[in-house]
Design a protein around this motif. Structure first.
Motif, PDB file in Angstrom:
ATOM      1  N   GLU A 483       0.833  -1.204   0.000  1.00 18.96           N
ATOM      2  CA  GLU A 483       0.000   0.000   0.000  1.00 18.96           C
ATOM      3  C   GLU A 483       0.871   1.260   0.000  1.00 18.96           C
ATOM      4  N   LEU A 484       1.922   1.269   0.853  1.00 18.97           N
ATOM      5  CA  LEU A 484       2.805   2.440   0.931  1.00 18.97           C
ATOM      6  C   LEU A 484       3.540   2.660  -0.392  1.00 18.97           C
ATOM      7  N   HIS A 485       4.054   1.575  -0.991  1.00 21.49           N
ATOM      8  CA  HIS A 485       4.830   1.726  -2.235  1.00 21.49           C
ATOM      9  C   HIS A 485       3.943   2.131  -3.397  1.00 21.49           C
ATOM     10  N   ASP A 486       2.802   1.387  -3.556  1.00 22.55           N
ATOM     11  CA  ASP A 486       1.965   1.612  -4.739  1.00 22.55           C
ATOM     12  C   ASP A 486       1.206   2.927  -4.675  1.00 22.55           C
ATOM     13  N   GLY A 487       0.834   3.340  -3.484  1.00 20.39           N
ATOM     14  CA  GLY A 487       0.017   4.551  -3.362  1.00 20.39           C
ATOM     15  C   GLY A 487       0.823   5.768  -2.974  1.00 20.39           C
ATOM     16  N   ILE A 488       1.312   5.771  -1.738  1.00 22.03           N
ATOM     17  CA  ILE A 488       1.932   6.977  -1.169  1.00 22.03           C
ATOM     18  C   ILE A 488       3.243   7.323  -1.871  1.00 22.03           C
ATOM     19  N   MET A 489       4.149   6.334  -2.004  1.00 24.45           N
ATOM     20  CA  MET A 489       5.466   6.611  -2.574  1.00 24.45           C
ATOM     21  C   MET A 489       5.353   7.111  -4.020  1.00 24.45           C
ATOM     22  N   ASN A 490       4.460   6.492  -4.757  1.00 29.01           N
ATOM     23  CA  ASN A 490       4.311   6.908  -6.164  1.00 29.01           C
ATOM     24  C   ASN A 490       3.829   8.354  -6.265  1.00 29.01           C
ATOM     25  N   LYS A 491       2.822   8.674  -5.451  1.00 26.52           N
ATOM     26  CA  LYS A 491       2.279  10.041  -5.508  1.00 26.52           C
ATOM     27  C   LYS A 491       3.297  11.071  -5.016  1.00 26.52           C
ATOM     28  N   LEU A 492       4.039  10.722  -3.945  1.00 31.16           N
ATOM     29  CA  LEU A 492       5.066  11.641  -3.438  1.00 31.16           C
ATOM     30  C   LEU A 492       6.150  11.880  -4.493  1.00 31.16           C
ATOM     31  N   ALA A 493       6.560  10.785  -5.168  1.00 31.18           N
ATOM     32  CA  ALA A 493       7.594  10.918  -6.202  1.00 31.18           C
ATOM     33  C   ALA A 493       7.109  11.819  -7.341  1.00 31.18           C
ATOM     34  N   SER A 494       5.842  11.600  -7.743  1.00 33.92           N
ATOM     35  CA  SER A 494       5.288  12.411  -8.830  1.00 33.92           C
ATOM     36  C   SER A 494       5.212  13.888  -8.439  1.00 33.92           C
ATOM     37  N   THR A 495       4.737  14.153  -7.223  1.00 28.15           N
ATOM     38  CA  THR A 495       4.613  15.541  -6.738  1.00 28.15           C
ATOM     39  C   THR A 495       5.987  16.191  -6.648  1.00 28.15           C
ATOM     40  N   ARG A 496       6.960  15.429  -6.150  1.00 27.82           N
ATOM     41  CA  ARG A 496       8.324  15.980  -6.026  1.00 27.82           C
ATOM     42  C   ARG A 496       8.875  16.360  -7.404  1.00 27.82           C
ATOM     43  N   LEU A 497       8.705  15.494  -8.400  1.00 31.65           N
ATOM     44  CA  LEU A 497       9.217  15.777  -9.746  1.00 31.65           C
ATOM     45  C   LEU A 497       8.555  17.024 -10.351  1.00 31.65           C
ATOM     46  N   ASN A 498       7.235  17.155 -10.124  1.00 32.20           N
ATOM     47  CA  ASN A 498       6.519  18.293 -10.699  1.00 32.20           C
ATOM     48  C   ASN A 498       6.836  19.616  -9.988  1.00 32.20           C
ATOM     49  N   LEU A 499       7.173  19.545  -8.697  1.00 31.65           N
ATOM     50  CA  LEU A 499       7.523  20.772  -7.956  1.00 31.65           C
ATOM     51  C   LEU A 499       8.995  21.144  -8.117  1.00 31.65           C
ATOM     52  N   LYS A 513       0.895  26.669 -12.151  1.00 28.33           N
ATOM     53  CA  LYS A 513       0.812  25.245 -12.495  1.00 28.33           C
ATOM     54  C   LYS A 513       1.126  24.361 -11.294  1.00 28.33           C
ATOM     55  N   CYS A 514       2.028  24.834 -10.450  1.00 30.96           N
ATOM     56  CA  CYS A 514       2.478  24.002  -9.313  1.00 30.96           C
ATOM     57  C   CYS A 514       1.472  23.977  -8.153  1.00 30.96           C
ATOM     58  N   ILE A 515       0.543  24.949  -8.143  1.00 32.64           N
ATOM     59  CA  ILE A 515      -0.442  24.979  -7.040  1.00 32.64           C
ATOM     60  C   ILE A 515      -1.245  23.689  -7.007  1.00 32.64           C
ATOM     61  N   GLY A 516      -1.612  23.160  -8.192  1.00 27.97           N
ATOM     62  CA  GLY A 516      -2.358  21.897  -8.247  1.00 27.97           C
ATOM     63  C   GLY A 516      -1.590  20.752  -7.631  1.00 27.97           C
ATOM     64  N   HIS A 517      -0.284  20.746  -7.840  1.00 28.88           N
ATOM     65  CA  HIS A 517       0.535  19.682  -7.257  1.00 28.88           C
ATOM     66  C   HIS A 517       0.652  19.826  -5.747  1.00 28.88           C
ATOM     67  N   ILE A 518       0.660  21.085  -5.282  1.00 29.00           N
ATOM     68  CA  ILE A 518       0.693  21.305  -3.815  1.00 29.00           C
ATOM     69  C   ILE A 518      -0.590  20.775  -3.189  1.00 29.00           C
ATOM     70  N   ASN A 519      -1.737  21.006  -3.878  1.00 33.06           N
ATOM     71  CA  ASN A 519      -3.012  20.480  -3.357  1.00 33.06           C
ATOM     72  C   ASN A 519      -3.011  18.963  -3.304  1.00 33.06           C
ATOM     73  N   GLU A 520      -2.238  18.350  -4.211  1.00 33.58           N
ATOM     74  CA  GLU A 520      -2.172  16.874  -4.234  1.00 33.58           C
ATOM     75  C   GLU A 520      -1.595  16.320  -2.926  1.00 33.58           C
ATOM     76  N   ILE A 521      -0.773  17.156  -2.247  1.00 25.87           N
ATOM     77  CA  ILE A 521      -0.188  16.721  -0.957  1.00 25.87           C
ATOM     78  C   ILE A 521      -1.290  16.435   0.058  1.00 25.87           C
ATOM     79  N   GLN A 522      -2.398  17.223   0.002  1.00 27.28           N
ATOM     80  CA  GLN A 522      -3.530  16.969   0.918  1.00 27.28           C
ATOM     81  C   GLN A 522      -4.157  15.609   0.638  1.00 27.28           C
ATOM     82  N   ASN A 523      -4.246  15.262  -0.634  1.00 31.52           N
ATOM     83  CA  ASN A 523      -4.789  13.934  -0.974  1.00 31.52           C
ATOM     84  C   ASN A 523      -3.888  12.828  -0.464  1.00 31.52           C
TER      85      ASN A 523
END
Length: 672
Positions: A483-499, A513-523
């Protein structure tokens, strides 16, 4: 002289008159007792009135002298109390007739009273006491050569052993009773022996032999057509055969036999407990064959059992309905019924049903599965120890010194000399001493062997329990890691690359453009909380429409990443009918595959297709990226997770890729 003769004749006349008056009084008293007994047996009047008439018969008998008629009437009163479940009155009357039998040295009465007391304790689930009384009754019946009652008593000992799961001991005792029954041509006892042999062999897992004896019982019933319980016997035997097939998971054959039992006329009126059991098992088999059927009959069986306060039946009906609602993914209703079944089973000490409810809790509430599994193991071990101790106790009863019963011995002559009696007593005493000494040694050796065997079994159970606990822990660790690898780690990696672009540019357009990625952190924060509470399954059920969830993921892919994502989702798929576990794993696999495309593939186009054919959902993910060596990639945690998720729902996973030629993943998931 004439006066003397006249006086004698007058006295004789008075004496005859008194005798006739005594006989008339006695006849009237007996007639009154018989009337009370007849009314106490009449099923058309209320239970309270029947009990009252039984009490009146008992009071009328108490004042009479200790003869065979009085003792027989005591047994009749006891027989009126037993079917009305007035067990304490039944016990009191039986103890009184036991005392009368001993006082009159009537061995047949003593044996019958001991047998009746065995029935009392068996009905109250005090099986060691029941076995003791049956055992002592057996000794007397054997001594007075009463074959019919001897066979019946041995058969009841076999019932006790069956209840205590000593199936081999029950089989042995039943065969002994069957041999006697066949020799005296007792058709009813032969039928009962065949039935118990079938149940004992079913308990041993020998279903083929169990069916053989139940079929013999069914054939034997045809010899009992004159018995008023003929139809009831047929229904009971069809039920027994159905249970064997049901225990062996042959639900179609089980359904046929339960159906035959339900066809018996007036069974509901005569035997409501048996009828509701047949109906419940019939409905359960329908459900096991097709989980869209059986609901109405399951509810009707529960209603019938509730109306007659059949506690054991109510528990079983609620367990079956729990399984039904669980198959429909209605966990709220399943949890409610399972809670009710557990509470009732715990209150009534139905331990087998408690174990079943604990097993169902692990499926209804998997987040607390470890807690329920530990509770299940603890109770199961406790019950095994208790059953073993009871079986050992029953075995010791068999080897105990026989109680010397003197009541049936009659002194043939009062002129026996004291010397002869003394010699006989001394000889018997010496013989008993030798026998007792040898039996004591034998019992001590047997007990030591049984104790050693019990200790070995307990140690093995402890090892098995620890292994199961470790296995559950490892499964849970692996699940959380995925769960941590497939969900959280993937999303964190994606957000980090976009920011990361903010380190190079900070103009207004880039920040916007980056504001949307910051909001993704809440998800991501929300998903961490969901995983922490082990409610990943409910994440999907809350959103309701799974197709919307998939569309959101694929739309987000197009909005946040440069690759052009083209997707097709089969409109004919009814996602509500697909198990949550399959949907969850399909989502996570797709999520992991997209993440790999974004991080490594440098693809320009990604094609996603989700299609359903018959009972297979197929997921295809194709990209035109750089490709890779699949042999090396299979060692990575992401690829392992995709494979494990597919395997966990019994699906097929296939991946093909070449360097410079892109990647193609095909996953096939079976659905009901």
């Amino acid at each position: 002289m004439k006066k003397i003769i006249l006086i004698l004749l007058f006295l004789q006349f008075i004496s005859c008159s008194d005798g006739k008056n005594q006989e008339l009084i006695l006849d009237a008293q007996n007639q009154k007792i018989n009337n009370y007994l007849s009314l106490a047996q009449k099923e058309t009047i209320s239970k309270e009135m029947r009990i009252r008439f039984g009490d009146l018969a008992y009071q009328a008998i108490k004042g009479q002298k200790n003869d065979s008629i009085t003792r027989r009437n005591y047994f009749k009163v006891a027989n009126r109390y037993f079917p009305l479940y007035e067990l304490e009155k039944y016990k009191k009357v039986t103890n009184e007739v036991l005392a009368l039998g001993r006082a009159s040295k009537d061995s047949a009465t003593v044996a019958k009273a001991l047998y009746y007391l065995g029935d009392y304790f068996f009905e109250n689930a005090k099986n060691d006491s029941a076995y003791w009384y049956y055992n002592n009754a057996e000794k007397i019946y054997n001594k007075i050569d009463d074959k019919e009652n001897l066979a019946n008593t041995i058969l009841h000992k076999a019932y006790v052993l069956l209840y205590e799961k000593d199936f081999l001991g029950s089989e042995t005792a039943t065969i002994k009773a069957l041999d006697i029954s066949l020799n005296i041509s007792d058709k009813l006892l032969v039928y009962q022996c065949y039935g118990n042999l079938g149940s004992a062999l079913s308990g041993l897992g020998n279903y083929e032999k169990a069916l053989y004896y139940h079929e013999k019982a069914l054939s034997q019933i045809e010899k009992l057509k004159d018995n008023y319980l003929y139809e009831d016997f047929k229904a009971q035997t069809f039920h027994n055969i159905g249970l064997v097939y049901q225990n062996n998971n042959q639900y179609k054959k089980a359904l046929e036999n339960f159906s035959e039992g339900l066809k018996i006329e007036n069974l509901l009126k005569k035997q409501p407990v048996l009828y509701s059991a047949l109906l419940d098992n019939y409905a359960y088999c329908k459900f096991k064959l097709n989980n869209d059927e059986g609901y109405d009959e399951l509810n009707r069986a529960l209603f019938l059992r509730d109306s007659i306060n059949n506690i054991a039946g109510i528990i079983k009906s609620k367990i079956h309905l729990t399984e039904y609602y669980l198959s429909k993914a209605n966990k709220t209703k399943a949890l409610q019924l399972n809670n009710e079944a557990y509470t009732l089973a715990d209150k009534s000490n139905y331990n087998k049903e408690i174990l079943k409810t604990l097993d169902l809790y692990t499926k209804i509430d998997p987040s607390n599965g470890l807690k329920y599994a530990q509770k299940y193991i603890k109770l199961s071990d406790s019950l095994n120890d208790l059953e073993r101790a009871t079986r050992n106790k029953l075995a010791r009863i068999e080897y105990e010194t026989d109680e010397i019963i003197h009541e049936n011995l009659e002194i043939s002559s009062e002129k026996k000399t004291i010397l002869t009696v003394s010699i006989l007593v001394a000889f018997i005493g010496a013989l008993l001493f030798v026998i007792l000494f040898q039996r004591a040694k034998q019992k001590e050796l047997l007990f030591t062997q049984e104790q050693q065997k019990a200790n070995e079994e307990i140690y093995q159970l402890m090892l098995d329990q620890q292994t199961k606990i470790d296995e559950v822990k490892n499964i849970e660790k692996n699940r959380i890691a995925r769960e941590l690898h497939d969900g959280i780690m993937n999303k964190l990696a994606s957000t980090r690359l976009n920011l990361f672009v903010l380190t190079k540019r900070n103009d207004e357009e880039t920040i916007k453009k980056c504001i949307g990625h910051i909001n993704e952190i809440q998800n991501i924060e929300k998903e961490v909380r969901v995983i922490a509470h082990e409610l990943s399954n409910d994440t999907f059920s809350e959103k309701g429409n799974f197709k919307t969830i998939l569309t959101e993921l694929l739309t987000e892919q197009n909005e946040l990443y440069p690759a052009n994502c083209i997707y097709e989702i089969d409109k004919d798929i009814v996602w509500e009918n697909i198990d949550i576990e399959i949907k969850m794993n399909l989502y996570r696999i797709l999520q992991e595959a997209l993440n790999n495309c974004n991080k490594y593939a440098n693809a320009e186009n990604i094609y996603i297709n989700i299609d359903k054919q018959e009972k297979i959902v197929t997921l295809q993910i194709i990209d035109d990226g750089e490709g890779f060596n699949t042999n090396k990639a299979k060692k990575g945690i992401g690829m392992k997770n995709m494979f494990q998720r597919t395997e966990s729902v019994k699906g097929d996973f296939d991946i093909t890729s070449e360097i410079g030629k892109g990647t193609k993943i095909i996953i096939k998931l079976p659905i009901n």
